[in-house]
Design a protein around this motif. Sequence first.
Motif, PDB file in Angstrom:
ATOM      1  N   GLN A 100       0.587  -1.331   0.177  1.00 53.16           N
ATOM      2  CA  GLN A 100       0.003   0.019  -0.117  1.00 53.16           C
ATOM      3  C   GLN A 100       0.506   1.500  -0.113  1.00 53.16           C
ATOM      4  O   GLN A 100       0.682   2.461  -0.550  1.00 53.16           O
ATOM      5  CB  GLN A 100      -0.911  -0.486   1.264  1.00 53.16           C
ATOM      6  CG  GLN A 100      -2.170  -0.719   1.558  1.00 53.16           C
ATOM      7  CD  GLN A 100      -3.569  -1.195   2.048  1.00 53.16           C
ATOM      8  OE1 GLN A 100      -2.442  -0.618   3.291  1.00 53.16           O
ATOM      9  NE2 GLN A 100      -4.060  -2.003   1.783  1.00 53.16           N
ATOM     10  N   MET A 101       1.782   1.069   0.798  1.00 47.54           N
ATOM     11  CA  MET A 101       2.802   2.504   0.892  1.00 47.54           C
ATOM     12  C   MET A 101       3.438   2.480  -0.249  1.00 47.54           C
ATOM     13  O   MET A 101       3.578   3.660  -0.708  1.00 47.54           O
ATOM     14  CB  MET A 101       4.076   2.918   1.652  1.00 47.54           C
ATOM     15  CG  MET A 101       3.167   2.364   3.679  1.00 47.54           C
ATOM     16  SD  MET A 101       2.201   3.785   3.544  1.00 47.54           S
ATOM     17  CE  MET A 101       3.664   5.259   3.801  1.00 47.54           C
ATOM     18  N   SER A 102       4.162   1.316  -1.162  1.00 52.72           N
ATOM     19  CA  SER A 102       4.342   1.613  -2.545  1.00 52.72           C
ATOM     20  C   SER A 102       3.831   2.269  -2.845  1.00 52.72           C
ATOM     21  O   SER A 102       4.172   3.232  -4.246  1.00 52.72           O
ATOM     22  CB  SER A 102       5.191   0.198  -3.009  1.00 52.72           C
ATOM     23  OG  SER A 102       5.282  -0.234  -3.964  1.00 52.72           O
ATOM     24  N   LEU A 103       2.440   2.009  -3.766  1.00 52.20           N
ATOM     25  CA  LEU A 103       1.319   2.446  -4.450  1.00 52.20           C
ATOM     26  C   LEU A 103       1.319   3.425  -4.146  1.00 52.20           C
ATOM     27  O   LEU A 103       0.979   3.871  -5.271  1.00 52.20           O
ATOM     28  CB  LEU A 103       0.509   1.406  -4.276  1.00 52.20           C
ATOM     29  CG  LEU A 103      -0.005  -0.286  -4.943  1.00 52.20           C
ATOM     30  CD1 LEU A 103      -0.684  -0.518  -5.195  1.00 52.20           C
ATOM     31  CD2 LEU A 103       1.279  -0.028  -6.768  1.00 52.20           C
ATOM     32  N   MET A 104       1.587   4.015  -2.941  1.00 48.42           N
ATOM     33  CA  MET A 104       0.613   5.474  -2.114  1.00 48.42           C
ATOM     34  C   MET A 104       2.445   6.660  -3.280  1.00 48.42           C
ATOM     35  O   MET A 104       2.619   7.471  -3.822  1.00 48.42           O
ATOM     36  CB  MET A 104       0.437   5.550  -1.338  1.00 48.42           C
ATOM     37  CG  MET A 104       0.366   7.146  -0.937  1.00 48.42           C
ATOM     38  SD  MET A 104      -0.811   7.902  -1.682  1.00 48.42           S
ATOM     39  CE  MET A 104      -1.981   7.555  -1.030  1.00 48.42           C
TER      40      MET A 104
END
Length: 160
Positions: A100-104
């Motif tokens: 999720q952090m990577s996609l954000m």
Amino acid sequence: MKIAVYPGSFDPITNGHLDIIKRACKVFDKVIIGVLVNPNKAGLFTIDERVELITKVVKNIPNVEVESFSGLLINFMKKKESKIIIKGLRAVSDFEYELQMSLMNKKLDPEIETVFMMTSAINSFLSSSAVKQVAIFDGCIKDLVPDEIIPCIFKKIKEL
């Protein structure tokens, strides 16, 4: 030059973190350890103390820098001219959060890439929170954190 940023709260740095740092240094020309203030975690050490402890631990690794930052990781990376985030993974639960952090981060800057490094099996259970819990109850933290910071951890806990 391939510059990677390894962000985290590192409160305190563990042997698991150090393992990821050493391995990342073999892959990238420079690794910047970005010590961040995480508003979701209560810190044992101040940000300056964390930077000092990490600097002590990595002093013999020539392609590592340690610096604190606050705010968005993407802004820190721009300042450091890096396009690569290093994240260590212990378990599937880590992957779900880090994905999720990577996609954000990718949404905020499409040029950013996140490189996931699996922890070594010996460190798969290790976290800063677990180290603090063991140390608070005066347990043995040898082999969980670098030897040179063990006295610093117990000293800080006695100050609580």
